[in-house]
Write a protein that holds these residues in place. Structure first.
Motif, mmCIF file in Angstrom:
data_model
loop_
_atom_site.group_PDB
_atom_site.id
_atom_site.type_symbol
_atom_site.label_atom_id
_atom_site.label_comp_id
_atom_site.label_asym_id
_atom_site.label_seq_id
_atom_site.Cartn_x
_atom_site.Cartn_y
_atom_site.Cartn_z
ATOM 1 N N PRO A 297 0.794 -1.235 0.000
ATOM 2 C CA PRO A 297 0.000 0.000 0.000
ATOM 3 C C PRO A 297 0.823 1.282 0.000
ATOM 4 O O PRO A 297 0.404 2.277 -0.591
ATOM 5 C CB PRO A 297 -0.823 -0.116 1.293
ATOM 6 C CG PRO A 297 -0.807 -1.566 1.651
ATOM 7 C CD PRO A 297 0.520 -2.077 1.178
ATOM 8 N N THR A 298 1.979 1.275 0.673
ATOM 9 C CA THR A 298 2.650 2.547 0.939
ATOM 10 C C THR A 298 4.066 2.565 0.386
ATOM 11 O O THR A 298 5.010 2.074 0.986
ATOM 12 C CB THR A 298 2.668 2.846 2.447
ATOM 13 O OG1 THR A 298 3.191 1.709 3.153
ATOM 14 C CG2 THR A 298 1.267 3.143 2.952
ATOM 15 N N VAL A 299 4.177 3.161 -0.794
ATOM 16 C CA VAL A 299 5.461 3.436 -1.432
ATOM 17 C C VAL A 299 5.509 4.937 -1.666
ATOM 18 O O VAL A 299 4.508 5.549 -2.060
ATOM 19 C CB VAL A 299 5.583 2.668 -2.767
ATOM 20 C CG1 VAL A 299 6.829 3.078 -3.534
ATOM 21 C CG2 VAL A 299 5.581 1.166 -2.508
ATOM 22 N N LEU A 300 6.638 5.552 -1.400
ATOM 23 C CA LEU A 300 6.730 6.997 -1.584
ATOM 24 C C LEU A 300 6.344 7.380 -3.002
ATOM 25 O O LEU A 300 6.870 6.822 -3.977
ATOM 26 C CB LEU A 300 8.146 7.489 -1.297
ATOM 27 C CG LEU A 300 8.558 7.648 0.167
ATOM 28 C CD1 LEU A 300 9.990 8.178 0.253
ATOM 29 C CD2 LEU A 300 7.606 8.568 0.930
ATOM 30 N N VAL B 51 -6.207 -2.246 1.951
ATOM 31 C CA VAL B 51 -5.607 -0.919 2.099
ATOM 32 C C VAL B 51 -5.127 -0.394 0.751
ATOM 33 O O VAL B 51 -5.343 0.776 0.409
ATOM 34 C CB VAL B 51 -4.450 -0.957 3.120
ATOM 35 C CG1 VAL B 51 -3.800 0.421 3.244
ATOM 36 C CG2 VAL B 51 -4.949 -1.425 4.487
ATOM 37 N N ALA B 52 -4.489 -1.247 -0.035
ATOM 38 C CA ALA B 52 -3.961 -0.816 -1.329
ATOM 39 C C ALA B 52 -5.088 -0.371 -2.262
ATOM 40 O O ALA B 52 -4.976 0.657 -2.947
ATOM 41 C CB ALA B 52 -3.155 -1.946 -1.969
ATOM 42 N N ARG B 53 -6.186 -1.123 -2.303
ATOM 43 C CA ARG B 53 -7.310 -0.728 -3.157
ATOM 44 C C ARG B 53 -7.957 0.561 -2.658
ATOM 45 O O ARG B 53 -8.366 1.416 -3.465
ATOM 46 C CB ARG B 53 -8.350 -1.852 -3.224
ATOM 47 C CG ARG B 53 -7.929 -3.018 -4.113
ATOM 48 C CD ARG B 53 -9.115 -3.922 -4.414
ATOM 49 N NE ARG B 53 -9.679 -4.539 -3.214
ATOM 50 C CZ ARG B 53 -9.289 -5.702 -2.717
ATOM 51 N NH1 ARG B 53 -8.300 -6.371 -3.282
ATOM 52 N NH2 ARG B 53 -9.875 -6.208 -1.647
ATOM 53 N N ALA B 54 -8.055 0.704 -1.349
ATOM 54 C CA ALA B 54 -8.623 1.942 -0.804
ATOM 55 C C ALA B 54 -7.783 3.152 -1.206
ATOM 56 O O ALA B 54 -8.322 4.210 -1.572
ATOM 57 C CB ALA B 54 -8.724 1.841 0.715
ATOM 58 N N ILE B 55 -6.475 3.002 -1.165
ATOM 59 C CA ILE B 55 -5.577 4.098 -1.566
ATOM 60 C C ILE B 55 -5.735 4.397 -3.048
ATOM 61 O O ILE B 55 -5.826 5.563 -3.464
ATOM 62 C CB ILE B 55 -4.115 3.745 -1.232
ATOM 63 C CG1 ILE B 55 -3.904 3.721 0.287
ATOM 64 C CG2 ILE B 55 -3.158 4.742 -1.885
ATOM 65 C CD1 ILE B 55 -2.538 3.216 0.707
#
Length: 503
Positions: A225-228, A271-275
């Motif tokens: 989900p969280t990559v800069l 989380v990734a899809r929500a983002i």
């Protein structure tokens, strides 16, 4: 026996060390330098140390839940049962996991774990610490290392794998073996945005496909989900959210709770899809807010992330930073039994290249390093055993769909004229990525079919990598088409949704 291990991450190095320790002659063949690959990049830790109120049974249940019920129970049982032993082994080989002042292992918690059970080294540098220790252990013993060697193909004689064909400095040669263990990692560079290093082009899975080895679950690709979303891809560990960081939209609202009651600690696919959806709605990246954790704690707990964010001009202790999903881990791969045996005698697979059944439709955080250590040791123990006369009992893989034909593809275009690796990666990102539709999957599969139909025989290593990526793209799109329901990391929509273009 003469054993060739292809790959030098935690799975390959563990296999090689265990095989050497029981008396096999071992050669490690690796695409880059020994120790290169995904292991060294792993910021997360190794799950498997259970504190008060926790247990292997709880860890197994969390693994099954994250896998959307598709994890193989026997494989999960092996993973959690052997986990503490493999962590103790890593410590004995010199991995300095983080400890409290009284010497106890510090345990962290990450998304979808109900307890803190994850050990880390150097805060957010666990993979690098493991890679250093295992490479040093290999250097200390009589294990041959052939580096800068590209796996071209597996050598099969009378239905048995007898070695590998490799390319070194443009020259192709053969290495014979009594057993070959593939530990070549996944295929992150199928996608336009990935956390994986450049060499992760699915070479092992493609080689196995070419000899007819069973593969499965290639539709299950985990997007971290969280990559800069500032500069080149750099992963911001799940453990940051475990420490209390939140995800906020352009208005400062914690939007992930709209998708799951656990919010930022929901399974990665959620989380990734929500983002992705929120970023597309607002036309900009969402932000990770770690400011409440505090400057000193961020620097102490996440020194690598702290350094990189500041090098990029971001003060994450003072303000939220932009993040985006990126392709991270392949849950599917070459189908194996609990000892790493594949459907082809003489061929073993361990680590991300293998489909052990542990991860199901979605990998639980910090189970990947554990899987490499656990199943690498098991494969090494099985090397001296006779191959079962009746063959290895494996789950049946889904059949690949036939080529779709040009008429099934939206967009048309001259056959092969528009191919490039970047075009393939964009195609996969748009249509076989976080959000999928039947129309998009058919378009992707038919486009890859056109490219495959005119692809020349590869000559250079780069061309061989492209050929491998094309083969895997077709297999992944086919598997995604065959699975018509949404489960875990495989999410199908009635109509394709646009994703935010990341630059």
């Amino acid at each position: 026996m003469n054993v060739v291990v292809v790959g030098s991450g935690i799975a390959g190095l563990t296999t090689a060390l265990h095989a050497h320790e029981v008396g096999h002659a071992v050669t490690i063949v690796t695409k880059g330098a020994v120790g290169d690959g995904c292991t060294g990049y792993a910021q997360g830790g190794v799950a498997g140390i259970y504190g008060v109120g926790d247990s292997a049974a709880h860890h197994a249940a969390d693994t099954m839940d994250a896998g959307a019920g598709l994890s193989d129970a026997a494989a999960v049982d092996v993973l959690v049962r052997d986990g503490a032993t493999r962590i103790a082994e890593l410590i004995s080989r010199g991995v300095a996991f983080d400890r409290s002042p009284d010497g106890e292992l510090l345990l962290g918690r990450e998304a979808a774990h109900r307890h803190a059970r994850i050990v880390h080294a150097g805060g957010d540098a666990t993979g690098a610490a493991i890679a250093r220790a295992l490479v040093a252990a290999v250097r200390d013993v009589d294990i041959t290392v052939v580096d800068r060697a590209f796996l071209a193909d597996l050598i099969v004689e009378n239905g048995i794998v007898r070695g590998i064909r490799v390319v070194v400095d443009g020259v192709t040669s053969e290495l014979s073996a009594d057993a070959v263990v593939l530990a070549t990692g996944g295929a992150g560079h199928l996608y336009a945005h990935t956390t994986n290093p450049l060499g992760t082009t699915g070479d092992g899975i493609a080689a196995a496909l070419r000899i007819g080895a069973a593969v499965a679950d290639l539709e299950f690709v985990q997007f971290h989900p969280t990559v800069l979303a500032d500069g080149s891809a750099f992963l911001v560990s799940e453990a940051v959210r475990g420490e209390g960081a939140t995800l906020i939209d352009a208005d400062g609202r914690r939007f992930v709770f709209d998708s799951h009651p656990d919010g930022e600690l929901a399974p990665r696919d959620v989380v990734a899809r929500a983002i992705a959806r929120q970023s597309a709605r607002q036309g900009s990246s969402v932000r990770l807010d770690a400011t409440a954790i505090g400057e000193s704690r961020l620097a102490e707990r996440f020194p690598t992330i702290d350094r990189v964010t500041r090098e990029r001009g971001l003060d994450w202790a003072a303000e939220p930073v932009p993040v985006t999903p990126a392709a991270h881990y392949l849950m599917g791969g070459i189908v194996t039994d609990l000892d790493g045996r594949t459907s082809v005698p003489g061929l073993f697979a361990v680590g991300e290249v293998a489909r052990t059944g542990v991860h199901g439709a979605n990998r639980l955080a910090s189970n990947s390093l554990l899987e490499g250590a656990v199943f690498g040791a098991r494969a090494a123990a099985a090397l001296g055993s006779p191959w079962p006369q009746s063959g290895v009992t494996l789950p049946a893989p889904a059949p690949l769909a036939p080529p779709l034909g040009e008429s099934d593809a939206a967009g048309g275009g001259a056959l092969g004229a528009d191919f490039s690796r970047a075009a393939l990666q964009r195609l996969m990102w748009d249509h076989v990525g976080l959000l999928r539709s039947d129309e998009g999957l058919r378009h992707a599969a038919a486009t890859v079919d056109r490219w495959l139909a005119v692809a020349p025989e590869p000559a250079t290593v780069a061309e061989r990598e492209d050929a491998n990526l094309l083969l895997l793209a077709r297999a992944a799109a086919s598997a995604a088409l065959a699975r018509t329901d949404s489960v875990g990391a495989h999410f199908r929509e009635a109509v394709a949704s646009p994703l935010l273009e990341i630059v």
